[in-house]
Structure formats: structure tokens, C-alpha cells
Design a protein around this motif. Structure first.
Motif, PDB file in Angstrom:
ATOM      1  N   ASN A   1       0.827  -1.210   0.000  1.00 19.24           N
ATOM      2  CA  ASN A   1       0.000   0.000   0.000  1.00 19.24           C
ATOM      3  C   ASN A   1       0.861   1.260   0.000  1.00 19.24           C
ATOM      4  O   ASN A   1       0.562   2.232  -0.696  1.00 19.24           O
ATOM      5  N   ARG A   2       1.928   1.221   0.787  1.00 18.99           N
ATOM      6  CA  ARG A   2       2.826   2.374   0.851  1.00 18.99           C
ATOM      7  C   ARG A   2       3.555   2.564  -0.475  1.00 18.99           C
ATOM      8  O   ARG A   2       3.742   3.699  -0.933  1.00 18.99           O
ATOM      9  N   THR A   3       3.928   1.463  -1.109  1.00 17.16           N
ATOM     10  CA  THR A   3       4.604   1.550  -2.405  1.00 17.16           C
ATOM     11  C   THR A   3       3.676   2.140  -3.458  1.00 17.16           C
ATOM     12  O   THR A   3       4.087   2.951  -4.288  1.00 17.16           O
ATOM     13  N   SER A   4       2.419   1.746  -3.423  1.00 16.82           N
ATOM     14  CA  SER A   4       1.436   2.287  -4.367  1.00 16.82           C
ATOM     15  C   SER A   4       1.254   3.790  -4.155  1.00 16.82           C
ATOM     16  O   SER A   4       1.132   4.560  -5.112  1.00 16.82           O
ATOM     17  N   ARG A   5       1.271   4.227  -2.898  1.00 21.47           N
ATOM     18  CA  ARG A   5       1.155   5.662  -2.609  1.00 21.47           C
ATOM     19  C   ARG A   5       2.388   6.417  -3.097  1.00 21.47           C
ATOM     20  O   ARG A   5       2.270   7.542  -3.597  1.00 21.47           O
ATOM     21  N   VAL A   6       3.549   5.801  -2.946  1.00 23.01           N
ATOM     22  CA  VAL A   6       4.781   6.410  -3.468  1.00 23.01           C
ATOM     23  C   VAL A   6       4.651   6.648  -4.961  1.00 23.01           C
ATOM     24  O   VAL A   6       4.980   7.730  -5.480  1.00 23.01           O
ATOM     25  N   PHE A   7       4.165   5.641  -5.667  1.00 24.06           N
ATOM     26  CA  PHE A   7       3.996   5.743  -7.116  1.00 24.06           C
ATOM     27  C   PHE A   7       2.994   6.849  -7.448  1.00 24.06           C
ATOM     28  O   PHE A   7       3.191   7.622  -8.385  1.00 24.06           O
ATOM     29  N   GLY A   8       1.932   6.930  -6.665  1.00 18.46           N
ATOM     30  CA  GLY A   8       0.931   7.971  -6.882  1.00 18.46           C
ATOM     31  C   GLY A   8       1.486   9.368  -6.678  1.00 18.46           C
ATOM     32  O   GLY A   8       1.227  10.288  -7.469  1.00 18.46           O
TER      33      GLY A   8
ATOM     34  N   PHE B   1      13.127   8.013 -11.209  1.00 17.62           N
ATOM     35  CA  PHE B   1      12.594   6.996 -10.304  1.00 17.62           C
ATOM     36  C   PHE B   1      11.514   6.154 -10.982  1.00 17.62           C
ATOM     37  O   PHE B   1      11.542   4.920 -10.920  1.00 17.62           O
ATOM     38  N   LEU B   2      10.571   6.818 -11.658  1.00 24.44           N
ATOM     39  CA  LEU B   2       9.500   6.080 -12.323  1.00 24.44           C
ATOM     40  C   LEU B   2      10.054   5.132 -13.385  1.00 24.44           C
ATOM     41  O   LEU B   2       9.620   3.977 -13.490  1.00 24.44           O
ATOM     42  N   SER B   3      11.014   5.610 -14.157  1.00 29.82           N
ATOM     43  CA  SER B   3      11.609   4.780 -15.202  1.00 29.82           C
ATOM     44  C   SER B   3      12.317   3.570 -14.606  1.00 29.82           C
ATOM     45  O   SER B   3      12.189   2.443 -15.115  1.00 29.82           O
ATOM     46  N   GLU B   4      13.069   3.788 -13.523  1.00 31.22           N
ATOM     47  CA  GLU B   4      13.767   2.679 -12.869  1.00 31.22           C
ATOM     48  C   GLU B   4      12.777   1.690 -12.255  1.00 31.22           C
ATOM     49  O   GLU B   4      12.961   0.467 -12.339  1.00 31.22           O
ATOM     50  N   PHE B   5      11.719   2.203 -11.650  1.00 33.03           N
ATOM     51  CA  PHE B   5      10.711   1.330 -11.044  1.00 33.03           C
ATOM     52  C   PHE B   5      10.061   0.462 -12.121  1.00 33.03           C
ATOM     53  O   PHE B   5       9.872  -0.745 -11.942  1.00 33.03           O
ATOM     54  N   ILE B   6       9.727   1.078 -13.248  1.00 33.90           N
ATOM     55  CA  ILE B   6       9.107   0.338 -14.352  1.00 33.90           C
ATOM     56  C   ILE B   6      10.074  -0.713 -14.898  1.00 33.90           C
ATOM     57  O   ILE B   6       9.674  -1.843 -15.192  1.00 33.90           O
ATOM     58  N   ARG B   7      11.351  -0.360 -15.018  1.00 32.31           N
ATOM     59  CA  ARG B   7      12.348  -1.302 -15.541  1.00 32.31           C
ATOM     60  C   ARG B   7      12.516  -2.523 -14.640  1.00 32.31           C
ATOM     61  O   ARG B   7      12.815  -3.620 -15.107  1.00 32.31           O
ATOM     62  N   HIS B   8      12.341  -2.330 -13.333  1.00 29.99           N
ATOM     63  CA  HIS B   8      12.599  -3.407 -12.385  1.00 29.99           C
ATOM     64  C   HIS B   8      11.324  -4.052 -11.849  1.00 29.99           C
ATOM     65  O   HIS B   8      11.411  -4.959 -11.007  1.00 29.99           O
ATOM     66  N   CYS B   9      10.157  -3.612 -12.301  1.00 31.76           N
ATOM     67  CA  CYS B   9       8.908  -4.086 -11.693  1.00 31.76           C
ATOM     68  C   CYS B   9       8.690  -5.580 -11.890  1.00 31.76           C
ATOM     69  O   CYS B   9       8.013  -6.226 -11.084  1.00 31.76           O
TER      70      CYS B   9
ATOM     71  N   GLN C   1      10.686  -7.840 -11.344  1.00 29.51           N
ATOM     72  CA  GLN C   1      11.417  -8.595 -10.335  1.00 29.51           C
ATOM     73  C   GLN C   1      10.532  -8.993  -9.155  1.00 29.51           C
ATOM     74  O   GLN C   1      10.881  -9.873  -8.369  1.00 29.51           O
ATOM     75  N   ARG C   2       9.393  -8.316  -9.037  1.00 29.34           N
ATOM     76  CA  ARG C   2       8.517  -8.580  -7.900  1.00 29.34           C
ATOM     77  C   ARG C   2       7.067  -8.403  -8.318  1.00 29.34           C
ATOM     78  O   ARG C   2       6.701  -7.379  -8.905  1.00 29.34           O
ATOM     79  N   GLU C   3       6.255  -9.375  -8.020  1.00 22.99           N
ATOM     80  CA  GLU C   3       4.858  -9.367  -8.457  1.00 22.99           C
ATOM     81  C   GLU C   3       4.104  -8.153  -7.924  1.00 22.99           C
ATOM     82  O   GLU C   3       3.294  -7.548  -8.631  1.00 22.99           O
ATOM     83  N   GLU C   4       4.381  -7.787  -6.663  1.00 22.07           N
ATOM     84  CA  GLU C   4       3.689  -6.652  -6.070  1.00 22.07           C
ATOM     85  C   GLU C   4       4.019  -5.352  -6.797  1.00 22.07           C
ATOM     86  O   GLU C   4       3.158  -4.481  -6.953  1.00 22.07           O
TER      87      GLU C   4
ATOM     88  N   PHE D   1       2.146  -5.170  -9.996  1.00 21.25           N
ATOM     89  CA  PHE D   1       0.760  -4.793  -9.705  1.00 21.25           C
ATOM     90  C   PHE D   1       0.632  -3.280  -9.536  1.00 21.25           C
ATOM     91  O   PHE D   1      -0.332  -2.662 -10.020  1.00 21.25           O
ATOM     92  N   VAL D   2       1.600  -2.679  -8.836  1.00 20.75           N
ATOM     93  CA  VAL D   2       1.575  -1.220  -8.620  1.00 20.75           C
ATOM     94  C   VAL D   2       1.619  -0.485  -9.959  1.00 20.75           C
ATOM     95  O   VAL D   2       0.863   0.462 -10.185  1.00 20.75           O
ATOM     96  N   VAL D   3       2.508  -0.913 -10.851  1.00 16.99           N
ATOM     97  CA  VAL D   3       2.606  -0.274 -12.164  1.00 16.99           C
ATOM     98  C   VAL D   3       1.310  -0.456 -12.948  1.00 16.99           C
ATOM     99  O   VAL D   3       0.781   0.500 -13.525  1.00 16.99           O
ATOM    100  N   SER D   4       0.785  -1.674 -12.958  1.00 16.36           N
ATOM    101  CA  SER D   4      -0.443  -1.955 -13.709  1.00 16.36           C
ATOM    102  C   SER D   4      -1.612  -1.138 -13.167  1.00 16.36           C
ATOM    103  O   SER D   4      -2.409  -0.582 -13.930  1.00 16.36           O
ATOM    104  N   HIS D   5      -1.696  -1.045 -11.854  1.00 22.99           N
ATOM    105  CA  HIS D   5      -2.802  -0.338 -11.211  1.00 22.99           C
ATOM    106  C   HIS D   5      -2.753   1.162 -11.466  1.00 22.99           C
ATOM    107  O   HIS D   5      -3.798   1.825 -11.519  1.00 22.99           O
ATOM    108  N   ASN D   6      -1.541   1.703 -11.616  1.00 23.33           N
ATOM    109  CA  ASN D   6      -1.381   3.157 -11.764  1.00 23.33           C
ATOM    110  C   ASN D   6      -1.020   3.588 -13.180  1.00 23.33           C
ATOM    111  O   ASN D   6      -0.814   4.782 -13.421  1.00 23.33           O
TER     112      ASN D   6
END
Length: 300
Positions: free
Chosen positions: A157-164, A184-192, A194-197, A200-205
Motif C-alpha cells: 500500500n505504501r509503495t502504491s502511494r509512493v507511485f501515486g 525513479f519512475l523509469s527505474e521502477f518500471i524497468r525493475h517491476c 522482479q517482484r509481483e507486487e 501490480f503497482v505499475v499496472s494499477h497506476n
């Protein structure tokens, strides 16, 4: 050096907390001259203290490990007390140095979790526009978190808020802040992946992210702010092409978005061209700039 640090840590920490919570700020000149001479004398004790920690991490590198837990505690307490972005700078150094060290992973994860929580507290009582310096340093800090290990994001939930918050930060007027955010957004997308959660954050946002980026590309920001938007588009195209395709299709079908000056045919051509550019950033920048000019009726 580390042995010396452990010996002087307690009195230095006591002095720092006295400055942090007392109404009267102690002058740097009152510090032991032997210690002061090791670093540039600067008027603010906060800068001095963070400079000491930063210099110690830089000089000792992995040998700094015995002091990591102590440093984390001070960084969290100091940042909570005054929200100064200097603490995020030192935190980013620690994450970069020890984020992959299994013996320090618990301390580093605590640092990440607490720094994010403190930023949330700040942004809830004020707004991003009032603290663009904190936003910029937070994005730099989070970029190092992503590069070290996605496992350091321990709360979905906190990670999703960070993305928001990052999506919202793309609309800030300061270019350095927007650049840090897009990185940060580009790096997060590149590495997403690596972890299912994280995926999910990228897909949701993704819808909100692409809406913000395309609004900017459609003339919503000054021209010099386009490069960070291009970086996000490129990252999405390389690592989440289906999400990008869906966002571009939504743009095509939405009348008047991102600008009333661009036709559906022009939007379709732009979308197809963007989806073809998965590698060449320069070509994608040219496409974005051309579309930007069309949207602002400057393509004469």
C-alpha cells in the motif's frame, strides 16, 4: 576510522540531538577543533553533521557496516524532526552502499520504510509544491532503493502511494524535481518484473501515469520539460508495452485530449510511431517534440 567513529558517536549524537530539540542552536565553532578541521567549516550544524556522515560513508564504504544501524536511527529521528532533505541524501548513500548486503538488509529496509512514512506525513499536512526540494531528494533516494533491491519496498500500500505521489510530482514546475521523478519512475518500471507486487503497482497506476505524461506531451508543460516525459514513455514501451498501448489507445479515442488542436488521425499516427520506438531515445524525443508542437499549434 570505523573504530574511531564508534567511540565518538555517542557524544556527537548527543550534541546533534541538543541542537535538534533545543531552542538555542549551538554554534559550530564550539565543537572540538580537532574534529572540525577534518571537514569544511560550515555555519549550520545540521549540514555539518550530515556532511560528517556522508563523508564517513564515502571514505570507509563497506567498512561502515558496524555504524549502519546507528546511522539509520539518527537519520530517521532527524528527518522526522525537521524534514530536511539532507537526511535523504545520506540515506541514499546508505541504500546504495548496503542495499544488497544481506547482513544490513533489515536496517536498510527500516530506513526506507520510515523515510517514506515521514514524507507521507509531510505531504499530508502540506502539499508537494511547498516542498519540491524534499520531493526531489525523495525521488533520488527511491531511485537508489529500486536499483539496490525491490524487496526493500516492504509495504504494498505504501509503495502504491509512493507511485501515486510520483505521478503528481511530474506536474511540478521545477525541472530538476521532474527529472528526478521521471528517473525513479523509469527505474521502477524497468525493475517491476522482479517482484509481483511491484508489477501490480505499475499496472494499477499505469492509466494515471500515462494520462499525466500525455497531458504534458500534449502541451501541458513548457517545452524544456519534455525529456523526462520521454524517459517514462521509453521505459513503458520497453518493459510494459501492453500498458502503454492501452494508454495510447485511450488518448486516441478521448476527444480533445491531450489537446483540442490535434486530430484523431494525428493521434493515431503518433501512437503507432511511439510504439515502434523501444530503443532509440533520440528518435522518440523527436516524435514527442513534433507532437507537442502540433498540440500547441506551433508546427508551421
Amino acid at each position: 576510522i570505523v573504530s574511531l567513529l564508534l567511540q565518538v558517536w555517542k557524544p556527537v549524537e548527543t550534541l546533534f540531538k541538543k541542537w535538534l530539540y533545543d531552542t538555542e542552536i549551538m554554534d559550530v565553532s564550539q565543537l572540538n577543533a580537532t574534529i572540525v578541521c577534518l571537514f569544511d567549516p560550515i555555519p549550520c550544524l545540521l549540514q555539518y553533521f550530515c556532511g560528517c556522515m556522508s563523508g564517513a560513508v564515502r571514505v570507509t564504504q563497506t567498512q561502515y557496516a558496524p555504524v549502519v544501524q546507528l546511522t539509520v536511527a539518527v537519520l530517521v529521528e532527524g528527518f522526522l524532526a525537521c524534514y530536511n532533505p539532507l537526511f535523504l541524501d545520506v540515506g541514499a548513500q546508505l541504500v546504495g552502499m548496503f542495499g544488497k548486503d544481506q547482513s544490513q538488509i533489515e536496517s536498510v529496509a527500516t530506513l526506507v520504510d520510515q523515510m517514506i512514512a515521514i514524507c507521507f506525513k509531510l505531504f499530508e499536512i502540506t502539499n508537494l509544491h511547498d516542498h519540491t526540494d524534499v520531493v526531489q531528494k525523495l525521488m533520488h533516494f527511491l531511485t537508489w532503493v529500486v536499483r539496490s533491491s525491490m524487496l526493500l519496498f516492504i509495504d504494498l500500500n505504501r509503495t502504491s502511494r509512493v507511485f501515486g505521489y510520483s505521478i503528481a510530482a511530474l506536474s511540478l514546475p521545477e525541472l530538476p524535481t521532474v527529472r528526478a521523478t521521471s528517473l525513479f519512475l523509469s527505474e521502477f518500471i524497468r525493475h517491476c518484473s522482479q517482484r509481483e507486487e511491484a508489477l501490480f503497482v505499475v499496472s494499477h497506476n499505469a492509466s494515471d501515469l500515462l494520462s499525466s505524461v500525455l497531458k504534458a506531451v500534449g502541451g501541458g508543460v513548457p517545452r524544456h520539460m519534455l525529456e523526462p516525459m520521454t524517459d517514462v514513455l521509453l521505459a513503458m514501451n520497453k518493459h510494459c508495452p501492453d500498458l502503454l498501448a492501452a494508454g495510447l489507445m485511450n488518448m486516441v479515442t478521448q476527444e480533445g485530449f491531450p489537446s483540442g488542436a490535434v486530430s484523431r488521425t494525428q493521434k493515431e499516427a503518433f501512437a503507432k510511431s511511439v510504439l515502434r520506438e523501444k530503443v532509440h531515445k533520440k528518435r522518440l524525443q523527436e516524435l514527442v517534440q513534433e507532437f507537442y508542437l502540433v498540440c500547441r499549434m506551433m508546427n508551421w
